[in-house]
Motif scaffolding. Structure first.
Motif, PDB file in Angstrom:
ATOM      1  N   ARG A   2       0.861  -1.182   0.000  1.00 33.81           N
ATOM      2  CA  ARG A   2       0.000   0.000   0.000  1.00 33.81           C
ATOM      3  C   ARG A   2       0.900   1.237   0.000  1.00 33.81           C
ATOM      4  O   ARG A   2       2.005   1.230   0.549  1.00 33.81           O
ATOM      5  CB  ARG A   2      -0.893   0.058   1.241  1.00 33.81           C
ATOM      6  N   THR A  44      -6.223  10.810   5.642  1.00 33.75           N
ATOM      7  CA  THR A  44      -6.575   9.613   4.871  1.00 33.75           C
ATOM      8  C   THR A  44      -6.111   8.360   5.611  1.00 33.75           C
ATOM      9  O   THR A  44      -5.042   8.342   6.217  1.00 33.75           O
ATOM     10  CB  THR A  44      -5.921   9.649   3.486  1.00 33.75           C
ATOM     11  N   THR A  45      -6.923   7.322   5.570  1.00 32.17           N
ATOM     12  CA  THR A  45      -6.543   6.016   6.111  1.00 32.17           C
ATOM     13  C   THR A  45      -6.511   5.009   4.972  1.00 32.17           C
ATOM     14  O   THR A  45      -7.485   4.886   4.214  1.00 32.17           O
ATOM     15  CB  THR A  45      -7.533   5.541   7.191  1.00 32.17           C
ATOM     16  N   VAL A  46      -5.400   4.301   4.844  1.00 30.31           N
ATOM     17  CA  VAL A  46      -5.245   3.281   3.811  1.00 30.31           C
ATOM     18  C   VAL A  46      -5.161   1.930   4.506  1.00 30.31           C
ATOM     19  O   VAL A  46      -4.243   1.688   5.304  1.00 30.31           O
ATOM     20  CB  VAL A  46      -3.984   3.525   2.956  1.00 30.31           C
ATOM     21  N   ALA A  47      -6.111   1.055   4.234  1.00 31.63           N
ATOM     22  CA  ALA A  47      -6.220  -0.208   4.961  1.00 31.63           C
ATOM     23  C   ALA A  47      -5.552  -1.358   4.222  1.00 31.63           C
ATOM     24  O   ALA A  47      -5.516  -1.401   2.988  1.00 31.63           O
ATOM     25  CB  ALA A  47      -7.692  -0.539   5.199  1.00 31.63           C
ATOM     26  N   ASP A  86      -6.736  -4.281   3.870  1.00 34.84           N
ATOM     27  CA  ASP A  86      -7.880  -5.183   3.836  1.00 34.84           C
ATOM     28  C   ASP A  86      -8.171  -5.619   2.404  1.00 34.84           C
ATOM     29  O   ASP A  86      -7.462  -5.247   1.465  1.00 34.84           O
ATOM     30  CB  ASP A  86      -9.104  -4.525   4.472  1.00 34.84           C
ATOM     31  N   THR A 116      -9.390  -2.639  -0.331  1.00 33.50           N
ATOM     32  CA  THR A 116      -8.444  -1.592  -0.707  1.00 33.50           C
ATOM     33  C   THR A 116      -7.457  -2.117  -1.740  1.00 33.50           C
ATOM     34  O   THR A 116      -6.801  -3.144  -1.538  1.00 33.50           O
ATOM     35  CB  THR A 116      -7.680  -1.087   0.529  1.00 33.50           C
ATOM     36  N   THR A 117      -7.337  -1.413  -2.846  1.00 32.38           N
ATOM     37  CA  THR A 117      -6.464  -1.833  -3.943  1.00 32.38           C
ATOM     38  C   THR A 117      -4.998  -1.763  -3.536  1.00 32.38           C
ATOM     39  O   THR A 117      -4.559  -0.804  -2.893  1.00 32.38           O
ATOM     40  CB  THR A 117      -6.688  -0.936  -5.171  1.00 32.38           C
ATOM     41  N   THR A 128      -1.184  -0.980  -4.085  1.00 31.30           N
ATOM     42  CA  THR A 128      -0.460   0.014  -4.874  1.00 31.30           C
ATOM     43  C   THR A 128       1.017  -0.040  -4.536  1.00 31.30           C
ATOM     44  O   THR A 128       1.395  -0.435  -3.428  1.00 31.30           O
ATOM     45  CB  THR A 128      -0.988   1.440  -4.611  1.00 31.30           C
ATOM     46  N   SER A 188      -1.407   1.152  -9.407  1.00 32.11           N
ATOM     47  CA  SER A 188      -2.376   0.243  -8.798  1.00 32.11           C
ATOM     48  C   SER A 188      -2.156  -1.165  -9.334  1.00 32.11           C
ATOM     49  O   SER A 188      -1.778  -1.355 -10.498  1.00 32.11           O
ATOM     50  CB  SER A 188      -3.808   0.689  -9.110  1.00 32.11           C
ATOM     51  N   THR A 240      -8.125  -7.957   7.787  1.00 29.91           N
ATOM     52  CA  THR A 240      -7.190  -6.851   7.616  1.00 29.91           C
ATOM     53  C   THR A 240      -5.959  -7.084   8.488  1.00 29.91           C
ATOM     54  O   THR A 240      -6.033  -7.781   9.510  1.00 29.91           O
ATOM     55  CB  THR A 240      -7.838  -5.506   7.993  1.00 29.91           C
ATOM     56  N   GLU A 265      -3.544  -0.535   9.116  1.00 31.15           N
ATOM     57  CA  GLU A 265      -3.765   0.668   8.327  1.00 31.15           C
ATOM     58  C   GLU A 265      -2.514   1.546   8.270  1.00 31.15           C
ATOM     59  O   GLU A 265      -1.619   1.442   9.112  1.00 31.15           O
ATOM     60  CB  GLU A 265      -4.896   1.519   8.934  1.00 31.15           C
TER      61      GLU A 265
END
Length: 681
Positions: A170, A179-182, A184, A187-188, A190, A200, A225, A228
């Motif tokens: 991620r 912003t929160t990037v999970a 899980d 979530t794509t 990257t 991506s 998950t 994050e």
């Protein structure tokens, strides 16, 4: 200079699981270190989010619903104008952030990338086929594989696809505050390429337990998950938080139901700890980029006693390895020998050992004589003459250079030893530095570390060392030079993981991306999931088990019980609610001790009672702790606990708070001895 070097610090940082979405930040002071002489507040406390260094208090361990907050890890980037040629570095470095100017160029943004995975199930058991543990099975080849019904080779494609939790990479930009990037499923994935462009990977083969298995124990929580990413407000620092303490059980390939009967190796179970690399790219306003030397994130068990220092920490083991095998400080160790001209630092090398002994008394059940001894150790000052203060010091402390002393239970430290060792010893480097102090070859000058180097060291000082059976934060692999980037002089710097270079363009749907990765004594580079995979599966069983034990091997005629990990895993504690107030003296006095883990004796899910002292202080069935781990209380200095009489409990007490166990458990007795099992426990 135009060739500025950028490095992530700490080199490794530790997150901890909790069942709350809220978190606090990992400590940036060393456990047990006296931080404020005016108040006597010891270091090691985690940090309140949104602050630079404000320590948490007793209210911060749980959220409003009484769930355990996670410990998140904070990463920073430091700039250096010179390559590193020695340790400590003469270039102390400086932290950088978005908007700073470096060599006439302004930092437009910073892109962070993290990849988390859990490989525990696709690994070898901690215990070898010959009963040995730790590094020994890898040396002898007597390795037993976890979940053998899914294939007998770690590189079996079925195993790598089904038995690895792989969230994929991620990314997050420093400009993306709020912003929160999970990690899980939705979530794509990257990643950043060599030009600093984010791509991506819509078909990255993410893998979670319920993709392949039906959960046989849903009460323990599904694993969807691994945590994050966030950017700290008003900074460019990265915040990484890990899992939620969940566990997932599944049937074997032959249809057998999973069991939970072993302290460290249980087939058919996942947990949601993880680890992986932390990388970054700096974008400048002129369109150029700079790559950053990366760090590593590890998520592990909760920290129930963050201020309690280990007598032997992870730092002591890592530092010993780098001193003896990687030539990090030739003035200390050179040509296979410690240099007797080297002066130890009282505050960096000696006092930490004494504070470890002193503080662990709050997590154990020492008799009065033992408490007095620990208090005496803590009273030693740099101005004292060691030979007069402790005339018999060399006969008191265990010598790690003498294997015959491994089984001498009358020497210090009085704790259980590493795999195949009865009792704990200091590392060889610790012991040498201690003897230098005793012989009058020490200084009160602290080691001159830069802020980034301090962070590297502090993280490890807050973690368990010495006893890796298998451990609680990291394990015996920290002593393996193959874990690290050994060519450290120059750009890299010391204490960095030998990170594998992963080509995410090769990721294909339906085909496991990660491979077997690092194994001890081999030179294969380290992948996501490779640090945590050598720990207990799941972590809950080992934590529950490691209260008091007989030594292993047990010296002849010994039936005294000792502690496994009292700094990381409190055994007997002083609850704050047990303290009594002396109105005449206007002071709080300690009440009685209770076991940290204690059931109420009612119902099958709360059974800690036993008549066997060697089995006290834990649930008698592992599954019960897996369902109740979040009830365990926390040990914190009295300064951080307000009282109903006003003020606090003082700086001389470390008390349990926020325990959700309702029963008193078994009676705590000082230094118990084991008894013969009669068939009814």
């Amino acid at each position: 200079m135009s060739n500025t070097i950028f490095r992530v610090h700490p080199t490794i940082n530790i997150g901890r699981v909790g069942n709350s979405k809220e978190y606090y930040l990992a400590p940036e002071t060393a456990a047990g270190e006296l931080q404020d002489e005016s108040t006597g507040l010891f270091g090691g406390l985690p940090i309140k989010p949104g602050t630079e260094s404000t320590p948490i208090d007793h209210n911060d361990f749980r959220d409003a619903q009484k769930n355990v907050k996670r410990q998140a890890a904070r990463f920073r980037i430091f700039a250096y104008d010179e390559e590193q040629k020695e340790y400590p570095s003469k270039d102390l470095g400086r932290e950088i952030k978005k908007g700073d100017t470096v060599n006439g160029k302004t930092i437009k943004d910073i892109i962070w990338m993290v990849h988390l995975a859990n490989k525990k199930n696709n690994n070898y058991q901690i215990t070898g086929t010959d009963g040995t543990e730790g590094i020994a099975p890898y040396e002898s080849g007597n390795l037993a594989i976890r979940n053998e019904t899914y294939g007998k080779q770690l590189d079996d494609p079925t195993r790598m696809q089904k038995l690895v939790i792989d969230a994929g990479p991620r990314t997050i930009k420093s400009s993306e505050q709020g912003t929160t990037v999970a990690f899980d499923k939705p979530t794509t994935a990257t990643y950043i390429d060599n030009e600093g462009t984010v791509h991506s990977i819509g078909d990255y083969p993410k893998s979670y337990p319920d993709d392949f298995f039906e959960d046989q124990n849903p009460e323990a929580g599904n694993i969807t998950t691994l945590g994050e990413l966030q950017i700290e407000e008003n900074t460019s620092r990265l915040i990484v938080s890990g899992g939620y303490g969940n566990a997932f059980s599944f049937k074997s390939a032959t249809g057998s139901e999973p069991t939970l009967v072993d302290a460290i190796d249980n087939d058919g179970w996942f947990d949601d700890v993880s680890d992986g690399p932390v990388n970054a790219v700096i974008l400048f306003d002129d369109g150029s980029i700079s790559n950053v030397v990366g760090g590593w994130f590890v998520c592990t068990d909760p920290g129930y006693a963050p201020q309690t220092r280990n007598v032997v920490s992870t730092w002591d083991d890592i530092y010993n390895t780098w001193v003896e095998e990687l030539n990090i400080q030739p003035e200390l160790f050179n040509n296979g020998q410690y240099q007797t001209s080297y002066q130890s630092s009282f505050y960096d090398d000696i006092l930490p050992v004494f504070h470890g002994a002193f503080l662990q008394r709050w997590n154990t059940n020492l008799p009065g004589q033992g408490v007095n001894g620990h208090n005496f150790i803590a009273s030693i000052k740099p101005t004292d003459d060691p030979t007069k203060k402790i005339p018999n010091f060399q006969s008191l402390i265990r010598d790690p250079n003498n294997p015959e002393e491994d089984s001498e239970g009358v020497k210090m430290p009085l704790a259980l030893g590493d795999a195949q060792k009865s009792f704990l010893s200091l590392s060889k480097t610790q012991y040498f530095l201690m003897m230098q102090w005793y012989e009058g070859k020490s200084t009160t000058i602290k080691i001159p570390l830069g802020e980034g180097e301090k962070l590297d060291r502090t993280v490890f000082l807050n973690c368990l060392g010495g006893r890796y059976s298998p451990g609680i934060d990291l394990t015996f692999i920290v002593r393996d030079v193959n874990l690290y980037k050994q060519d450290w002089k120059g750009v890299t710097g010391p204490f960095r993981i030998n990170q594998a270079s992963l080509n995410y363009q090769d990721a294909k749907s339906g085909q496991a991306f990660l491979t077997v990765g690092y194994l001890p004594l081999q030179t294969t580079a380290v992948q996501p999931g490779d640090l945590s995979k050598f720990m207990s599966q799941p972590w809950h069983t080992d934590y529950n088990s490691c209260a008091v034990h007989e030594p292993s091997p047990n010296p002849e005629s010994n039936n005294t019980l000792y502690w496994s990990w009292p700094a990381q895993r409190p055994v007997q504690v002083y609850p704050a609610f047990e303290c009594t107030f002396d109105s005449d003296k206007q002071q709080w006095n300690l009440g009685g001790q209770l076991f940290s883990i204690r059931g109420d004796g009612k119902g099958a899910d709360n059974q800690t009672h036993t008549v066997l002292p060697q089995n006290e202080g834990r649930f008698q069935e592992y599954i019960d702790y897996l369902h109740n781990w979040h009830k365990t209380g926390f040990i914190i200095q009295g300064l951080q606990i307000p009282t109903d009489k006003g003020g606090n409990y003082g700086n001389d007490k470390f008390l349990e708070v926020e325990s959700l166990y309702t029963g008193p458990g078994d009676i705590v007795q000082p230094w118990p001895t084991s008894v013969v099992e009669t068939g009814n426990n």
